[in-house]
Design an enzyme around this catalytic site. Sequence first.
Site, short mmCIF file in Angstrom:
data_model
loop_
_atom_site.label_atom_id
_atom_site.label_comp_id
_atom_site.label_asym_id
_atom_site.label_seq_id
_atom_site.Cartn_x
_atom_site.Cartn_y
_atom_site.Cartn_z
N HIS A 105 32.56 47.32 38.84
CA HIS A 105 33.04 47.30 37.46
C HIS A 105 32.10 48.09 36.56
O HIS A 105 30.88 48.00 36.70
CB HIS A 105 33.12 45.86 36.93
N CYS B 229 42.06 40.79 34.65
CA CYS B 229 41.26 41.03 35.85
C CYS B 229 40.18 39.97 35.88
O CYS B 229 39.27 39.97 35.03
CB CYS B 229 40.65 42.43 35.83
N GLU C 137 42.35 48.99 36.32
CA GLU C 137 41.95 48.64 37.69
C GLU C 137 42.22 49.79 38.64
O GLU C 137 43.30 50.39 38.62
CB GLU C 137 42.70 47.39 38.15
N GLY D 39 36.76 41.27 36.62
CA GLY D 39 36.36 42.04 35.45
C GLY D 39 35.86 41.15 34.32
O GLY D 39 34.88 41.48 33.64
N CYS E 63 39.74 39.67 44.13
CA CYS E 63 40.60 39.56 42.95
C CYS E 63 40.47 38.15 42.41
O CYS E 63 40.88 37.19 43.07
CB CYS E 63 42.05 39.87 43.30
#
Length: 301
Positions: free
Chosen positions: A186, A244, A235, A247, A75
């Site tokens: 992703h 994110c 997510e 992301g 994360c």
Amino acid sequence: MDIRFTKMEGCGNDYVYISGFDYQPDPQQKPEIVKRLSDRHFGIGGDGVIFINPSEIADFEMEMWNADGTRGEMCGNGIRCVGKFVFDKGMTDQKEITVESFGKIKYLTLFTEEIDGRELVTSVRVNMGEPILDALEIPVLAGSSPVVSDEIRITPEGCAESKESEDLEGSGQIFKMTCVSMGNPHAVVYIDSTDDLEIESIGPLFENHTRFPNRTNTEFVEIIDREHVKMRVWERGSGETLACGTGCCAVCVAGVLNGFTSPQLEVRVLGGALFIEWDQQANLVWMTGPATTVFEGTISI
């Protein structure tokens, strides 16, 4: 048992942070504890829970859990807040630290300011490592690799939760996706307008599509110019979040691969903005953004 927690956010991507140096629940009970703490009505509320633990290979370990009680590999917004947590609480006095996440090491640079007589972290730059483009490693089922501007048909039948998704709008559409892993998978999709996106309908169909063996995070991107984009993200395990970090890194890489955007990119998310750089010569992605403490307290488990 009462445990201390810190609620933190990076661009609105919020998690409950718990020091694993002080408290470690039974591993079998962690998923239910995470779901309870993440609940925005009956718990503290957040996109998940992050335990900050000792590490044998780095200065600290980030153990990240999604709000639905599943483990997450990485994360980006969360790891910046880990940097702030350990510095602000005096667990380190170094401004260059390493953090392990799912067995992989990330390198953080902490930027501080004096606030109310204390030196506190306000933003963090993270070496997010190399982007993973091999389809099998992401993983995504595809006829070729890397997966760049590859067509995907989004239908309820292609979704692992098709019975719950039968009437969702947006089914039966064909999108072009570019797939990147930044330690987690992703799918980057370019659209005309993020403001008009019905993400609650389309997001679950991407997340649970059969082409993603481990599910996926999906970034819906609107190009402003070569140095700026807008993004909304769905997510896996959390639904739509305000930001994110991984992301945003994937969006930067995908933009370069498609020839749409620069390798230095500002990604505007619902909770703010992150600055991403893809050093193609070194093949490293760098992320810079804020880290904020919201509040602290204790809760009975």
